[in-house]
Write a protein that holds these residues in place. Structure first.
Motif, PDB file in Angstrom:
ATOM      1  N   PRO A  99      45.404  31.895  50.687  1.00  0.00           N
ATOM      2  CA  PRO A  99      45.766  30.825  51.624  1.00  0.00           C
ATOM      3  C   PRO A  99      46.948  31.210  52.509  1.00  0.00           C
ATOM      4  O   PRO A  99      47.861  31.941  52.079  1.00  0.00           O
ATOM      5  CB  PRO A  99      46.127  29.663  50.695  1.00  0.00           C
ATOM      6  N   GLN A 100      46.938  30.707  53.711  1.00  0.00           N
ATOM      7  CA  GLN A 100      47.984  31.020  54.675  1.00  0.00           C
ATOM      8  C   GLN A 100      49.363  30.555  54.207  1.00  0.00           C
ATOM      9  O   GLN A 100      50.337  31.290  54.305  1.00  0.00           O
ATOM     10  CB  GLN A 100      47.653  30.361  56.020  1.00  0.00           C
ATOM     11  N   ASN A 101      49.446  29.348  53.671  1.00  0.00           N
ATOM     12  CA  ASN A 101      50.750  28.724  53.440  1.00  0.00           C
ATOM     13  C   ASN A 101      51.336  28.944  52.055  1.00  0.00           C
ATOM     14  O   ASN A 101      52.557  28.970  51.902  1.00  0.00           O
ATOM     15  CB  ASN A 101      50.654  27.224  53.723  1.00  0.00           C
ATOM     16  N   SER A 102      50.509  29.076  51.027  1.00  0.00           N
ATOM     17  CA  SER A 102      51.017  29.298  49.671  1.00  0.00           C
ATOM     18  C   SER A 102      49.934  29.947  48.828  1.00  0.00           C
ATOM     19  O   SER A 102      48.762  29.585  48.927  1.00  0.00           O
ATOM     20  CB  SER A 102      51.441  27.980  49.026  1.00  0.00           C
ATOM     21  N   THR A 107      44.473  32.889  41.916  1.00  0.00           N
ATOM     22  CA  THR A 107      44.461  33.792  40.762  1.00  0.00           C
ATOM     23  C   THR A 107      45.070  35.123  41.181  1.00  0.00           C
ATOM     24  O   THR A 107      44.518  35.839  42.013  1.00  0.00           O
ATOM     25  CB  THR A 107      43.031  34.006  40.249  1.00  0.00           C
ATOM     26  N   ARG A 108      46.195  35.459  40.580  1.00  0.00           N
ATOM     27  CA  ARG A 108      46.930  36.673  40.973  1.00  0.00           C
ATOM     28  C   ARG A 108      47.236  37.573  39.767  1.00  0.00           C
ATOM     29  O   ARG A 108      48.093  38.446  39.836  1.00  0.00           O
ATOM     30  CB  ARG A 108      48.244  36.275  41.650  1.00  0.00           C
ATOM     31  N   THR A 292      58.247  34.578  45.440  1.00  0.00           N
ATOM     32  CA  THR A 292      58.262  33.907  46.753  1.00  0.00           C
ATOM     33  C   THR A 292      56.867  33.520  47.230  1.00  0.00           C
ATOM     34  O   THR A 292      56.669  33.245  48.414  1.00  0.00           O
ATOM     35  CB  THR A 292      58.922  34.820  47.811  1.00  0.00           C
ATOM     36  N   ASP A 293      55.889  33.496  46.336  1.00  0.00           N
ATOM     37  CA  ASP A 293      54.505  33.259  46.753  1.00  0.00           C
ATOM     38  C   ASP A 293      54.265  31.892  47.392  1.00  0.00           C
ATOM     39  O   ASP A 293      53.248  31.689  48.059  1.00  0.00           O
ATOM     40  CB  ASP A 293      53.552  33.445  45.572  1.00  0.00           C
ATOM     41  N   GLU A 294      55.179  30.969  47.219  1.00  0.00           N
ATOM     42  CA  GLU A 294      55.022  29.671  47.878  1.00  0.00           C
ATOM     43  C   GLU A 294      55.131  29.799  49.400  1.00  0.00           C
ATOM     44  O   GLU A 294      54.746  28.877  50.137  1.00  0.00           O
ATOM     45  CB  GLU A 294      56.072  28.694  47.368  1.00  0.00           C
ATOM     46  N   ARG A 324      56.110  38.574  56.027  1.00  0.00           N
ATOM     47  CA  ARG A 324      54.670  38.489  56.261  1.00  0.00           C
ATOM     48  C   ARG A 324      53.871  38.699  54.971  1.00  0.00           C
ATOM     49  O   ARG A 324      52.842  39.373  54.968  1.00  0.00           O
ATOM     50  CB  ARG A 324      54.252  39.512  57.311  1.00  0.00           C
ATOM     51  N   GLY A 325      54.344  38.126  53.864  1.00  0.00           N
ATOM     52  CA  GLY A 325      53.653  38.228  52.591  1.00  0.00           C
ATOM     53  C   GLY A 325      54.134  39.351  51.691  1.00  0.00           C
ATOM     54  O   GLY A 325      53.767  39.406  50.518  1.00  0.00           O
ATOM     55  N   VAL A 326      54.961  40.258  52.216  1.00  0.00           N
ATOM     56  CA  VAL A 326      55.484  41.388  51.433  1.00  0.00           C
ATOM     57  C   VAL A 326      56.826  40.993  50.835  1.00  0.00           C
ATOM     58  O   VAL A 326      57.814  40.805  51.554  1.00  0.00           O
ATOM     59  CB  VAL A 326      55.638  42.648  52.314  1.00  0.00           C
ATOM     60  N   GLU A 327      56.860  40.873  49.508  1.00  0.00           N
ATOM     61  CA  GLU A 327      58.061  40.441  48.790  1.00  0.00           C
ATOM     62  C   GLU A 327      59.012  41.611  48.564  1.00  0.00           C
ATOM     63  O   GLU A 327      58.585  42.720  48.235  1.00  0.00           O
ATOM     64  CB  GLU A 327      57.632  39.850  47.445  1.00  0.00           C
TER      65      GLU A 327
END
Length: 465
Positions: A99-102, A107-108, A292-294, A324-327
């Protein structure tokens, strides 16, 4: 009209076929036909229309860059905006996009595949004009631009799947079971404030990291540890988006009046004291993967607190960045990169020669087939003033004398040139939890052989399509 100076396309169309024009290019004057000049002008117009980038001057200390190219593309950011989280199976197929927002409800845990960020195929041009450096990005191939392949970068600092002890696999997951324990895999810490469950893996050499990554798909070369090329790509994507060489500038979620992104990613997880960190957990990582996946595919920061009487008597808060999604693109732990090696020659007059390899099939811990010399690394160390750059935008430090935490690249370069014989070194990027202002996207360490391992050193997982 021979020998006349012109300044507009309209004047070109009025010229005769036999006419010639004097133009200045690269510091010299040349005579060209109207047809040739018109073609050049049309080509440049097409490049300016279909690309966006930044320019900076190596003699100017302010890390702020000048935006160039199509200004509307600086608002829409067509390449950066297509970066997105996904689940990738071991054959390199996208199982699903997150999902774009969170991503919190997704399942990760690795049961579906690895949690990756898709970095889209694009083209990049790096130009040098005297002391000026320019980087342009384009969605489609343009003359003079080099191809940047579709790449998947792990959303998290990598850990290890230990399910099969005879075939450890590098992975990017949110999983707190014992088979995915991070750090140095110390099970005695389970259930304590120092637990390594769910955190990135460290105390692994570059060479072993490479083996664990390749174990994801036997016989293939698609799976790799964090490559130098991937880090270089993220560096320029960030720099063009925020128009700054200072990745640790304060985070600012609000765009400028013109609609451009501004600021940086904040301090990152970089403010710990080395000795206290060592007393707390032996300088192992402590921020859980996926913290930070939220924020989903977004960019931002999230505070993480070390409870009182763990790291320190008082609670200590650090800021975890996400791009941009990279923690943790920098900080927390230094990251080994593959596809780059440095030949460090002994003596005060020796050189530290940088070699890179773009073919994962030829990645090695020794300099051999496939590795190309790109320039000499700085041997002084300290805050970075200038990078090698060249035609690929190489971000290895070239000059450090005169830099600082608020000027030029704003990040530190750590070197070790005390060797008495030629040594081959790997390169760590990003800095760790105690590197402070010296950490950041450009922070580089070249003091260790590829066989070296340490509690504060990890990597990422990559798949190159």
């Amino acid at each position: 009209m021979a020998n006349k100076n012109i300044g507009t396309t309209d004047m070109i169309t009025a010229m005769q076929a036999a006419d010639t024009v004097l133009i200045e290019t690269g510091g010299s004057v040349k005579r060209v036909s109207p047809e040739t000049l018109s073609g050049r002008m049309n080509l440049q117009s097409n490049i300016e229309l279909n690309s966006y980038g930044i320019e900076f001057d190596t003699t100017v200390s302010d890390p702020t860059c000048t935006r160039v190219g199509n200004m509307s593309l600086h608002r829409t950011l067509p390449i950066q905006s297509r970066m997105r989280g996904c689940i990738l199976d071991d054959d390199g197929n996208v199982v699903e996009y997150l999902p774009q927002n969170s991503w919190v409800s997704s399942t990760r845990d690795g049961s579906k595949g690895q949690v990756m960020v898709e970095v889209p195929e694009h083209w990049r041009r790096c130009l040098t004009n005297g002391t000026k450096r320019r980087v342009d990005l384009a969605e489609e191939e343009l003359p003079g631009f080099k191809h940047v392949p579709l790449t998947y970068v792990s959303a998290y600092e990598a850990t290890v799947d230990r399910t099969n002890a005879d075939k450890l696999k590098l992975c990017s997951v949110v999983n707190t079971t014992a088979n995915f324990r991070g750090g140095n895999n110390d099970k005695s810490l389970d259930g304590t404030a120092k637990s390594q469950l769910g955190i990135p893996a460290t105390s692994i050499s570059l060479t072993d990291f490479r083996t664990y990554a390749r174990n994801r798909k036997s016989g293939g070369t698609g799976w790799n540890i964090y490559t130098y090329q991937a880090h270089r790509t993220l560096f320029w994507l960030f720099t063009v988006e925020y128009a700054t060489l200072n990745s640790q500038a304060a985070f600012n979620a609000q765009p400028t009046a013109e609609g451009y992104h501004q600021g940086g990613l904040g301090d990152g997880v970089t403010v710990l004291d080395w000795a206290k960190w060592g007393t707390f957990n032996g300088n192992n990582p402590f921020v859980p993967c996926g913290y930070t996946d939220e924020l989903g595919n977004g960019t931002g920061v999230k505070d993480f607190t070390l409870a009182a009487d763990t790291y320190d008597t008082a609670a200590t808060t650090v800021s975890v960045p996400r791009y941009r999604g990279v923690e943790n693109p920098f900080g927390h732990i230094s990251k080994w990169t593959d596809g780059i090696l440095i030949e460090v020659n002994p003596g005060d007059s020796g050189l530290s020669k940088v070699y890179t390899c773009d073919d994962p099939a030829k990645f090695s811990s020794t300099i051999g087939d496939g590795y190309v010399y790109i320039g000499d690394e700085d041997r002084v160390g300290g805050f970075i003033k200038e990078i090698i750059f060249g035609g690929n935008g190489d971000i290895i430090p070239k000059v450090c004398d005169g830099g600082s935490s608020s000027t030029y690249f704003c990040d530190n370069h750590y070197v070790n040139v005390k060797n008495t014989a030629i040594e081959v070194r790997g390169v760590l990027f990003g800095g760790g939890a105690s590197d402070g202002a010296g950490a950041g996207f450009a922070c580089a360490r070249s003091g260790h052989a590829p066989s070296h391992s340490d509690s504060g050193i990890g990597s990422r997982l990559c798949f190159i399509a």
